[in-house]
Design a protein around this motif. Structure first.
Motif, short mmCIF file in Angstrom:
data_model
loop_
_atom_site.label_atom_id
_atom_site.label_comp_id
_atom_site.label_asym_id
_atom_site.label_seq_id
_atom_site.Cartn_x
_atom_site.Cartn_y
_atom_site.Cartn_z
N TYR A 1 0.83 -1.20 0.00
CA TYR A 1 0.00 0.00 0.00
C TYR A 1 0.86 1.25 0.00
O TYR A 1 2.04 1.23 0.35
N THR B 1 0.32 5.52 1.13
CA THR B 1 -0.59 6.41 1.84
C THR B 1 -0.85 7.68 1.03
O THR B 1 0.00 8.15 0.28
N PHE C 1 1.19 -1.06 -6.43
CA PHE C 1 0.51 -1.04 -5.13
C PHE C 1 -0.88 -1.65 -5.26
O PHE C 1 -1.58 -1.44 -6.25
N ALA D 1 -3.16 -1.32 -2.62
CA ALA D 1 -4.09 -0.61 -1.74
C ALA D 1 -3.57 0.79 -1.47
O ALA D 1 -2.40 1.10 -1.69
N VAL D 2 -4.48 1.63 -0.99
CA VAL D 2 -4.16 3.00 -0.56
C VAL D 2 -4.65 3.15 0.87
O VAL D 2 -5.73 2.70 1.22
N HIS E 1 -7.27 1.06 3.14
CA HIS E 1 -7.01 1.00 4.57
C HIS E 1 -7.42 2.36 5.13
O HIS E 1 -6.85 3.39 4.73
N GLU F 1 -10.19 -2.80 3.26
CA GLU F 1 -9.27 -3.84 3.69
C GLU F 1 -9.13 -3.87 5.20
O GLU F 1 -9.05 -4.94 5.81
N THR G 1 3.26 -7.51 4.61
CA THR G 1 2.78 -6.41 3.77
C THR G 1 3.80 -5.29 3.80
O THR G 1 4.39 -5.00 4.84
N GLY H 1 4.42 -1.21 2.96
CA GLY H 1 3.77 0.06 2.68
C GLY H 1 4.78 1.20 2.60
O GLY H 1 5.89 1.12 3.13
#
Length: 678
Positions: free
Chosen positions: A157, A159, A188, A190-191, A229, A299, A500, A502
């Motif tokens: 992910y 941000t 990526f 997810a954010v 997220h 998520e 994971t 990020g």
């Protein structure tokens, strides 16, 4: 802290929309941007260091420090001045060799390294006398025993905080959408973003508005097929609670303080049942809305009251202690519930360069962790009821700064409703680059069956972005050092089984390749997680750090320590580190990392145990070595004698046990001896 950064008070502002809105009905904000705060801003880094006769006095001033602080405190749509930039820094400076698949590279030693300590061929095979490695630290990872990186990551992910949507994109939905598309192209999955209480339930209790101030930009994430997220943050009170000063934290008027405690800046108290009730209800209504609106796109939820979005107390004032009436009442009741003969008042010492094993100190520290565990248990129960995962950000720990922050990780790990943990570090706890091994060490402490461990690389200190969402001019001069730091940190996390990966505050998603040594994000592999048996066990009582004042390598008459790599001296500094050459580090953590590194030369998988009660587990008995990390005075922390008895029992049964004692003022930085049966 979410970045792992810390000045001597533990203060490090990071995220946006923290300016407190006005409650004046005639000063109602526009619906596309939060209003500017009236009055002083929150406290951040210190500005003065005085050394008198070997006694260090650290005085705190108000104001902001570092690029992330300046960014975070500006309201969306506030006027900004553009800085000349380039989109992605370039450099021709040679650095380390290309990495193997799935793992960043390790730099080649500049000079031939001494022979490494002997290794085990198999977990638990033979007995080897513990040898503390004294070679240059950057040469060691090339000889670390490394597990196979044969497991796909659970996720990745990036941000994008709400404040950045306003500051970088000026609430332009097309630019936010383009960022999301770049994130997807970079690999990526997810954010992560935030939903601030003070900008959502703003006008009155139960009046929640999820479509104001540009918060509905998250739809672009789901439309792109990525996951969300959501950080539900309640570090600031909304205007309808602005006059309720009885709900805020308070400093201790009776304690002798060095430095003096400053104002609380209106930070709400976790010790107040009324406050926690308000916050829990906001979380519950927010979870319900987002699950109903976005469904499977969600998520996880991360509930927090911390300004760094971590599972800690709010850290926006000097002493980071809460002496409000509500908290002190709870503290007294807790002491009675524990059967203590005397109910003690807490004391508030922190930066006097001493160890404080007195019950007045260690008992209050223990209570603060219990309170953290209780509050976050309630918050994550709300998330669990929705069927979603509950994630907590864990700021850097195992350092003398734990005295300020607390460390409730062992309580969080025991809670079945808390499913995800983000190990959060920029590997610069005291303001200068420390060691990439921090990431592996934190992961080794958090690894537990049924839990998902994330590592989040915070880039804003090393590769900062301006208010236009562009990299700042001048970052090319230290880009190679920054890439080395992050490649090695990520490598240590993957070797320890991070699930994971990020990145936070990276304004250009496609630039993530700069931190991965040429390996595409989608091809990154990690080691086995909690199912893999440890080769060695490192027992690090988390409570011992609560008894220490702040120990920096440049202060308190501690020995000066070299940078992990010479190039790290080029990296930007902040906080106390700005006053010194080289790489100021936490002296106690430095000693611990030396022990961890030495174990990794012989063992591919090290398990860190934070409480001696866990030493009775079967994996401990099967491990090749058992090492306890202690400081002087030994066992001088809350419950120390109980843990001592448990360790000695485990050590006798194990047969190949050692004690590593921190030596912050000496060389080598830790003294290791074979455990002798009492």
């Amino acid at each position: 802290m979410r970045s792992g950064s810390l000045d001597h008070r533990g203060v490090s502002h990071r995220y946006g929309l923290e300016s407190q809105p006005s409650s004046d009905p005639n000063d109602h904000p526009r619906q596309d941007a939060p209003a500017k705060k009236k009055g002083p801003l929150s406290t951040t880094l210190a500005a003065l260091v005085l050394v008198l006769g070997g006694v260090v006095i650290l005085k705190a001033n108000t104001g902001h420090s570092g690029p992330k602080a300046n960014l975070a405190r500006k309201p969306p749509n506030s006027a900004v001045t553009a800085v000349p930039t380039r989109s992605v820094p370039e450099t021709s400076t040679p650095q380390s060799p290309a990495p193997p698949t799935g793992a960043p590279a390790t730099p080649a030693p500049a000079t031939p390294a001494p022979k490494a300590p002997p290794t085990h061929d198999k977990p638990g095979e033979g007995q080897v006398d513990f040898v503390l490695d004294t070679r240059p630290r950057h040469t060691r990872p090339a000889e670390f025993r490394k597990p196979p990186l044969d497991r796909a990551l659970e996720g990745t992910y990036i941000t994008l905080w709400l404040q950045q949507v306003h500051a970088w994109f000026k609430s332009d939905g097309d630019k936010a959408r383009a960022f999301v598309q770049d994130a997807k192209a970079a690999g990526f999955a997810a954010v992560m973003t935030d939903v601030p209480w003070s900008w959502t339930e703003r006008e009155a209790e139960n009046d929640l508005r999820f479509d104001t101030f540009g918060k509905d930009w998250v739809k672009h994430v789901c439309e792109a097929g990525l996951k969300l997220h959501l950080v539900l943050r309640a570090n600031e009170r909304p205007p309808w609670l602005e006059k309720r000063d009885d709900l805020v934290e308070a400093t201790d008027p009776d304690a002798v303080k060095t430095p003096p405690c400053g104002p609380t800046d209106g930070s709400l108290s976790m010790g107040s049942d009324e406050v926690v009730g308000y916050v829990a209800r906001f979380f519950e209504k927010s979870v319900k809305f987002y699950v109903e609106t976005y469904g499977d796109c969600i998520e996880s939820f991360n509930p927090t009251m911390n300004n760094e979005l971590e599972a800690r107390f709010i850290t926006t004032f000097d002493c980071m202690r809460d002496f409000s009436a509500a908290t002190l009442k709870k503290y007294g009741a807790w002491q009675q519930s524990q059967g203590f003969d005397e109910v003690l008042k807490p004391l508030d010492r922190q930066t006097d360069c001493k160890v404080h094993p007195e019950a007045e100190d260690t008992r209050f520290w223990e209570f603060r962790n219990v309170l953290l565990g209780q509050v976050h248990a309630r918050f994550c129960a709300v998330v669990a009821a929705s069927g979603k995962r509950c994630l907590l950000h864990i700021g850097e720990f195992f350092a003398s700064s734990d005295r300020l922050n607390g460390n409730a990780l062992h309580l969080y790990l025991d809670n079945p409703n808390i499913t995800d943990f983000t190990m959060d570090s920029n590997m610069a706890l005291t303001g200068a680059a420390s060691s990439p091994s921090v990431v592996g060490m934190m992961t080794d402490a958090a690894r537990r069956k049924g839990k998902i461990i994330h590592y989040e690389a915070a880039t804003e200190r090393i590769l900062p972005c301006n208010d236009e969402g562009e990299f700042t001019k001048g970052s090319t001069s230290y880009l190679e050092a920054a890439k080395l730091l992050y490649r090695e940190g990520i490598a240590r996390g993957l070797e320890s089984g991070v699930e994971t990966l990020g990145f936070t505050n990276l304004c250009k998603p496609l630039a993530v390749k700069e931190f991965l040594g040429g390996v595409p994000l989608v091809d990154m592999k990690t080691a086995q997680g909690a199912d893999a048996a440890p080769d060695a066990v490192l027992y690090v009582p988390s409570r011992l750090f609560g008894a220490h004042g702040i120990f920096h390598t440049e202060l308190c008459q501690n020995a000066k320590r070299s940078c992990w790599h010479d190039s790290f001296a080029q990296l930007p500094k902040f906080g106390v580190a700005k006053f010194f050459e080289g790489c100021t580090q936490d002296a106690i953590q430095y000693s611990l990392l030396e022990v961890w590194d030495s174990l990794r030369l012989r063992h591919a998988r090290v398990q860190i145990v934070m409480d001696a009660r866990q030493l009775s587990d079967a994996p401990v008995a099967a491990a090749g070595e058992l090492v306890a990390f202690l400081t002087e005075p030994e066992w001088g922390f809350h419950g120390g004698e109980v843990e001592r008895a448990l360790f000695e029992e485990a050590a006798r049964k194990h047969g190949n046990a050692y004690v590593a004692r921190a030596a912050p003022r000496d060389e080598p930085p830790a003294v290791v001896t074979k455990f002798e049966v009492p």
